[in-house]
Design a protein around this motif. Sequence first.
Motif, PDB file in Angstrom:
ATOM      1  N   ARG A 301       0.434  -0.755  -0.207  1.00  0.00           N
ATOM      2  CA  ARG A 301       0.413  -0.337   0.097  1.00  0.00           C
ATOM      3  C   ARG A 301       1.156   1.477  -0.252  1.00  0.00           C
ATOM      4  NH1 ARG A 301      -4.587   0.623   0.658  1.00  0.00           N
ATOM      5  NH2 ARG A 301      -5.151  -1.846   1.745  1.00  0.00           N
ATOM      6  N   ASP A 380      -7.927  -0.121  -6.320  1.00  0.00           N
ATOM      7  CA  ASP A 380      -8.820  -0.426  -4.792  1.00  0.00           C
ATOM      8  C   ASP A 380      -9.804  -1.535  -5.115  1.00  0.00           C
ATOM      9  OD1 ASP A 380      -7.467   2.218  -4.127  1.00  0.00           O
ATOM     10  OD2 ASP A 380      -9.321   3.233  -6.032  1.00  0.00           O
ATOM     11  N   THR A 382     -10.685  -5.322  -3.605  1.00  0.00           N
ATOM     12  CA  THR A 382     -10.976  -5.968  -2.302  1.00  0.00           C
ATOM     13  C   THR A 382     -11.455  -7.573  -2.451  1.00  0.00           C
ATOM     14  OG1 THR A 382     -12.875  -4.996  -1.984  1.00  0.00           O
ATOM     15  CG2 THR A 382     -10.861  -3.332  -0.820  1.00  0.00           C
ATOM     16  N   THR A 383     -11.403  -8.535  -1.374  1.00  0.00           N
ATOM     17  CA  THR A 383     -12.044  -9.510  -1.994  1.00  0.00           C
ATOM     18  C   THR A 383     -13.148  -9.443  -2.244  1.00  0.00           C
ATOM     19  OG1 THR A 383     -11.180  -9.958   1.069  1.00  0.00           O
ATOM     20  CG2 THR A 383      -9.720 -10.380  -0.341  1.00  0.00           C
ATOM     21  N   GLN A 388     -12.035  -9.790  -8.005  1.00  0.00           N
ATOM     22  CA  GLN A 388     -11.423 -10.053  -6.827  1.00  0.00           C
ATOM     23  C   GLN A 388     -11.226 -11.608  -7.414  1.00  0.00           C
ATOM     24  OE1 GLN A 388     -11.053 -11.776  -4.006  1.00  0.00           O
ATOM     25  NE2 GLN A 388      -8.583 -11.826  -4.040  1.00  0.00           N
ATOM     26  N   GLU A 400      -4.747  -5.015  -6.097  1.00  0.00           N
ATOM     27  CA  GLU A 400      -4.616  -5.661  -4.502  1.00  0.00           C
ATOM     28  C   GLU A 400      -3.335  -4.287  -3.185  1.00  0.00           C
ATOM     29  OE1 GLU A 400      -6.525  -9.219  -4.236  1.00  0.00           O
ATOM     30  OE2 GLU A 400      -6.370  -8.995  -6.402  1.00  0.00           O
ATOM     31  N   TYR A 401      -3.964  -4.142  -2.279  1.00  0.00           N
ATOM     32  CA  TYR A 401      -2.790  -3.607  -1.255  1.00  0.00           C
ATOM     33  C   TYR A 401      -2.752  -4.328  -0.404  1.00  0.00           C
ATOM     34  CZ  TYR A 401      -2.699   0.391  -5.432  1.00  0.00           C
ATOM     35  OH  TYR A 401      -3.608   0.591  -6.637  1.00  0.00           O
ATOM     36  N   TYR A 402      -1.568  -4.629   0.293  1.00  0.00           N
ATOM     37  CA  TYR A 402      -1.620  -5.207   1.459  1.00  0.00           C
ATOM     38  C   TYR A 402      -0.682  -4.353   1.964  1.00  0.00           C
ATOM     39  CZ  TYR A 402       3.527  -6.963   0.031  1.00  0.00           C
ATOM     40  OH  TYR A 402       4.808  -6.597  -0.243  1.00  0.00           O
ATOM     41  N   LEU A 417      -3.711 -12.324   1.094  1.00  0.00           N
ATOM     42  CA  LEU A 417      -4.199 -12.005  -0.326  1.00  0.00           C
ATOM     43  C   LEU A 417      -4.146 -12.727  -0.961  1.00  0.00           C
ATOM     44  CD1 LEU A 417      -6.289  -9.761  -0.900  1.00  0.00           C
ATOM     45  CD2 LEU A 417      -4.083  -8.641  -1.119  1.00  0.00           C
TER      46      LEU A 417
END
Length: 490
Positions: A301, A380, A382-383, A388, A400-402, A417
Amino acid sequence: MTTSTPPSGRGNGMHHRHIYLDGTWTPPTSTEVIDVIEAATETVIGSVPDGTPQDVDAAVGAARRAFPGWADTPAPRRAAQLREVADALERRGPHLAELITREVGTPIGFAHMAQVGLAVLAFRIAAEVGESYPYERGQPQSLVLREPFGVVAAITPWNYPLFQVAAKAAYALAAGNTLVLKPSEVAPLSVYALTEIMDEVGLPPGVFNLVSGTGPVVGQALAAHPDVDFVSFTGSTDVGRTVTRTAAGTIKRIALELGGKSPTVVLPDADLADVVPRAVASAFLNNGQTCCALTRLVVPRGRKDEVERAAREAAEATRVGDPLLPTTQLGPLVSAQQRERVRRHIRRAQEQGATLLTGGAEPPEGLPHGYYVRPTVLSDVTTAMDVQHEEVFGPVLVIEYYDDDHDDGHEDEAVALANATPYGLAAAVWSADRDRAVGVARRIRAGQVEVNGGTFNPRAPFGGYKQSGNGREHGVFGLEEFLETKSVQL
């Protein structure tokens, strides 16, 4: 015998009126045909028979009769005929690449290199593995034999119409099985050319049989047929479930190569300027119509702005257009149905909160014909969003961001993820530390994982975890997939 002539221009049609049974081009039991549509022009370029269960029964009967003789043929002799097939495919390479480009929309350069090149290689590797494999092994008190199953049904997809046939047919035949093939009705023309080659090299009658038609008719009849010993299917997970239920009636062996939603995991120490353009190119491989395409970019992120900028630039630099032009990097999708499916995914992702960085559901400018979709990047993601975890099968990359604001635990979050998908076909890991990347690769639940851009190995086993299927193709593992195991007690 039906004949094919290489297309000299877009106006030529290739209309086949026969199926291939017992070493002979044979009229099918129905006069109905299925039109083949060119992806870039939306015009009919050929047709093939719409096969019936009666055609399947005749083909399976021919394969059953041929099995004892082919199974008893020495492995080096089987291998020699497979090499003849490879040589003939290579000679016809330009014609085959053009056929596939027109059917599927694959850019012509990729069609030469992968669609045809990998098919040639599959026959050569299967010949090499098949003639050297130890089919008998002694151990204390027993002799262990590896023997062919019998009649194999191969049900293959449209996205790699020739290579996916080769991955099944070459190894099944090398192992001593006989084959009934149902190619995708969407892109069958290159498979008809392969069948002409099978005829020309003089395979014994019944060893290789072709029945064109639809999945609900021909595919269903093959999966249910009591004289089919093994079903090898590549396609969507939904259809894989149907094949499994149908084949269960006779407890036949099944191999499934199904969908994917594969992640590229970028660790914080990776070089984003190098990685992101590669990730975009991988997601758009074969116009995004690749089951193992790396369509999810999992990144720190803290580097969000940098990733988004690089992904947007790479996508917008992708050259979209006529797939027969050597400069084209992204061609049309295979059909109007596939185009609308991909556009729906893009719209749904935006409705669910994804940020559109570039591309979108609107038609590309300057391309009035053809099943084109803009090269698209969504951020942006998400699951909780469908995009996704659902396979799109088009030129759509999701980011996707961690969290990476702490030293401990960010790898765990990145791995979690990456694994947050019902699929497990492929993945990639990037890091400046190769050992670190391999350590993360070991934790990802997928059948094959690239480390720092490691290239596809056609001798390595290919297949999926979870809902991406079961069984393996290619190399020694691909041969063993088509071999039963018998122990003789001494």
